[in-house]
Design an enzyme around this catalytic site. Structure first.
Site, PDB file in Angstrom:
ATOM      1  N   HIS A 167     -31.022  -9.664  41.386  1.00 23.10           N
ATOM      2  CA  HIS A 167     -30.159 -10.739  40.889  1.00 23.10           C
ATOM      3  C   HIS A 167     -29.772 -11.664  42.044  1.00 23.10           C
ATOM      4  CE1 HIS A 167     -27.304 -12.821  38.397  1.00 23.10           C
ATOM      5  NE2 HIS A 167     -26.283 -12.494  39.173  1.00 23.10           N
TER       6      HIS A 167
ATOM      7  N   CYS B  32     -31.351 -16.904  37.323  1.00 18.13           N
ATOM      8  CA  CYS B  32     -30.354 -16.819  38.391  1.00 18.13           C
ATOM      9  C   CYS B  32     -30.929 -17.300  39.719  1.00 18.13           C
ATOM     10  CB  CYS B  32     -29.817 -15.393  38.516  1.00 18.13           C
ATOM     11  SG  CYS B  32     -31.086 -14.143  38.832  1.00 18.13           S
TER      12      CYS B  32
END
Length: 815
Positions: free
Chosen positions: A771, A253
């Site tokens: 994230h 990510c």
């Protein structure tokens, strides 16, 4: 058409552009009305006219096989604009991108309630594996599409597109690739081979804009325009370009976030969707053979293909890992570090300077800064000239001043992005455990508030007030880990930023003159009985809070007495009652009555026992620090509460302060902190040419030349020997009008320096994990949330969060 990696040996086309797109002819006609193509008719492979050479293909009964027969003269089918779906154009990747951009720019909007041709025909792009054979006829190509080489859905679509039994199919080749196949000598020799089918040329065709073959023709135009689709986790409106997600390959990510921001950077998009390969510098020793630029360019073209299918960036990830091993594997990394490597790598791969000249910066000699800055910049451009320099690089002025002779040194250096600190004016809440060393009170947690950027002396001062420290007392602060003291904190000027929130600190309350005596550190352990004998041995696991005391040590009895003096506040009710009774009868002293089979052992700094048990009358060296292990027997637990010796509290426990208001700071304050004058650190001493010595000079930065694309990195992560921490500070950054006029030292002929935000790389979560996502401005003022393969609209009012990590701004033109 594109050769799969494992079949590159069979590819014979000499062109550098190996990908072909099959598109509706009417769609291509609108974008390039003057283009001339070579016309082919498609006939079934079972046709008796070509029965001879096609017998080999017919043995694959489940395959779709047909012939492409080149026509000598172009006929009326080339001019057919009825849109019946049976006339197609075969174009190269560059042609396709050119047409795609034309449709997007000119006809991408709905006008007067009517849908444009671009919106009608835009659909997903999908690959088909084809096998081509050169037949005996010089103008004929044999084509086979196999179920084995294609996904079920792709093969089903191919059968509908190339269904040639019902009506004739016409393909006009505008790329010139098929002509090269027909003329290639190696391919002509295939017909002489007895195993022709095994020497077919395996190619990949990108099929575009053909999913409307089965579209309900009665559907109204306005209904078609409003139709939206959700495919593979991505959501976007029909006809939107660039709203394509990137699949997460395993903690990638961070890479996806940076790639999406760059993939929506103005001018970079146009550049990489165009003919950027002609500028690739394969010979630059500082580059990566052009492979990073090619992989990035191919990925960008895929992302900007129409449709909403998410893309797995496997090839780019492979190239990245090859040239940057720090990003190999599937661990989480920093999106800004990836961005820095990628910008530098793209620059070197695309550097237009083939042979870098040697340049030497001259001293200013009192010349105006404008002339010196221009000289530095021209020297930089003489060695560095690429699209990255054109768009992303700026220049700042660095001024150093010697604190002794006041020598001033001015240099002008390029920058690719600005890394801004997050200054804080708020206070920090810290909890420590106070332990008196005279046994006068039990350990007590104390919470104080200190300046976040304060020094260790600020912490000691706040603790002294909180625990009502007497004039004859002082505090010794230590960090405790795994029931041992791992370090003492003693330097008053040490920054409090060295202390992490999850550290456990203890402040021992001692007499002011403690340095005149020996310091003893006591660590508790249990005495265990061996299961096979009655002998006793030391346990390897310590328990409880380590205790510190100071005193004059002459013999072992002094250690015994000092320990029980410190331990006095840990007595149980039973111990207090027994002590009171036996003292009243004058039959024993207090410590004798409570001595419950305890043993003392000297240890080294690593906790290893030096020898046998300390005997009470053994003389000891009373200098320095003594580390002592105290072994408790089982009956000690009857008289002393080991629960009071539990581990100290963490410096900061978020759950205890969940209602703490979020800290907020302006982006302009971050810029001021970045540009303010400050002394260099001891590790960054500057060699003064006047003093001929290294000096701790003061340094001042000024923005001098701003780039068209300004990338701002917010330094949320801090690293040191003892600290790894993330700042959750909320940065209030402008969206529509970032005005840097007051921060630029030189106007460079511009009346203003205003920027608009167009992308954000976000990081959610804690240090070492979390994230990454990206917020992207797309299609005017509309914002989208790019969360790996998921793409969804987001209100502009929601894009400002404490997760903002890297900001991307584009310059607004002067009014």
């Amino acid at each position: 058409m594109e050769v799969p990696p494992e079949d590159t040996s069979s590819y014979t086309c000499s062109s550098d552009n190996h990908r072909l797109y099959l598109v509706p002819f009417r769609w291509w006609k609108e974008a390039d009305p003057d283009g001339q193509g070579v016309l082919y008719d498609a006939l079934p492979a079972s046709s008796s006219y070509y029965a001879g050479p096609m017998k080999i293909l017919n043995i694959f009964k489940s395959d779709l096989a047909f012939n492409l027969i080149r026509k000598q003269k172009q006929n009326e089918h080339q001019d057919d604009e009825n849109g019946d779906g049976r006339n197609y154009a075969l174009v190269s990747a560059d042609m396709w991108l050119h047409a795609l951009k034309w449709h997007s720019d000119v006809k991408g909007a709905v006008k007067d309630g009517k849908a444009s041709a671009a919106e009608d025909d835009m659909a997903d792009v999908y690959p088909l594996q084809l096998k081509l054979s050169i037949l005996q006829e010089s103008n004929t190509l044999g084509v086979r599409i196999s179920k084995k080489d294609n996904a079920v859905e792709c093969f089903r679509r191919a059968c509908k597109i190339f269904s040639i039994e019902s009506e004739l199919l016409h393909i006009l080749d505008f790329s010139g690739q098929t002509t090269q196949f027909l003329l290639n000598d190696k391919n002509k020799n295939i017909k002489d081979s007895p195993r022709q089918s095994e020497q077919d040329i395996l190619l990949e065709l990108q099929v575009y804009g053909l999913s409307d073959l089965n579209r309900n023709k009665d559907m109204k135009k306005d209904e078609m325009v409003k139709t939206s689709s959700k495919m593979n986790g991505s959501y976007c409106e029909k006809g939107s370009l660039g709203l394509t997600g990137l699949q997460n390959l395993g903690n990638t990510c961070f890479m996806n976030s940076s790639l999406q921001c760059l993939a929506h950077t103005p001018k970079l998009v146009d550049y990489f969707l165009g003919d950027h390969r002609k500028e690739i510098n394969h010979d630059n020793p500082l580059g990566m053979n052009g492979e990073i630029a090619m992989a990035f360019g191919d990925l960008l073209k895929t992302l900007w293909a129409p449709g909403a299918t998410s893309v797995p960036p496997r090839l780019f990830k492979s190239k990245l890992a090859h040239f940057a091993p720090q990003f190999s594997g599937f661990n989480q990394h920093d999106s800004q570090e990836l961005l820095a490597f990628l910008l530098d790598g793209l620059h070197e791969d695309l550097n237009r300077v083939k042979c870098k000249p040697y340049v030497e910066a001259k001293d200013g000699d009192g010349r105006p800064d404008e002339g010196i800055a221009d000289e530095y910049w021209q020297n930089h451009l003489a060695r560095n000239d690429s699209i990255i320099v054109d768009v992303c690089q700026g220049q700042y002025r660095s001024t150093l001043v010697c604190p002794i002779c006041r020598k001033v040194s001015v240099t002008f250096d390029p920058f690719m992005y600005l890394s801004l600190p997050l200054p804080s004016t708020s206070m920090r809440t810290m909890t420590l455990t106070i332990v008196p060393s005279d046994g006068s009170a039990q350990p007590t947690p104390v919470t104080v508030t200190v300046p976040k950027q304060g020094k260790f002396e600020d912490l000691v001062s706040a603790l002294g007030v909180a625990c009502v420290l007497r004039d004859d007392q002082t505090l010794m602060v230590a960090e405790v880990y795994n029931n041992h003291i791992i370090r003492f904190l003693g330097e008053p000027t040490d920054s409090l930023s060295l202390i992490r929130d999850d550290d456990r600190l203890v402040a021992y309350k001692l007499q002011n003159d403690f340095d005149k005596f020996s310091r003893i550190v006591f660590v508790q352990q249990h005495i265990e009985k061996n299961s096979s004998s009655e002998t006793q041995k030391l346990s390897s696991k310590a328990f409880g809070l380590p205790l510190v005391a100071c005193g004059e040590i002459v013999k072992g009895q002094d250690i015994h007495d000092l320990y029980f003096k410190v331990l006095k506040s840990f007595r149980t009710t039973k111990a207090a009652a027994k002590s009171c009774t036996e003292n009243h009868d004058n039959t024993a002293t207090e410590d004798d009555a409570l001595d419950c089979d305890v043993k003392f052992y000297l240890t080294d700094d690593n906790g290893n026992v030096k020898g046998s048990e300390i005997i009470m009358d053994v003389l000891l060296d009373s200098t320095g620090q003594l580390n002592v292990v105290v072994c408790w027997s089982a009956n000690m637990l009857e008289y002393y509460d080991q629960r009071l010796l539990s581990s100290p509290a963490e410096v900061y426990k978020p759950a205890l302060f969940s209602k703490r208001p979020q800290e907020s700071i302006s982006l302009y304050k971050c810029l001021e902190a970045f540009l303010k004058e400050e002394p260099l650190g001891p590790e960054d001493m500057w060699y003064c040419p006047s003093c001929k010595k290294h000096r701790q000079a003061s340094k001042k930065l000024d923005l001098w030349r701003l780039p068209e694309i300004l990338v701002i990195h917010l330094k949320r992560f801090s690293y040191s020997r003892f600290l790894k921490n993330k700042l959750e500070t909320y940065v209030d950054f402008p969206i529509h009008d970032l005005d840097l006029s007051t921060f630029v030292a030189y106007s460079n002929g511009r009346s203003s320096h205003r920027y608009m935000l167009y992308a954000i790389s976000n990081h959610y979560g804690s240090m070492g994990g979390g994230h990454y996502t990206a917020f992207i401005r797309h299609d005017g003022d509309r914002w989208y949330d790019f969360d790996d393969n998921y793409v969804s609209p987001i209100d502009e009012g929601r894009i400002k969060t404490s997760a903002a990590y890297v900001l991307f701004y584009r310059r607004l033109e002067d009014v």
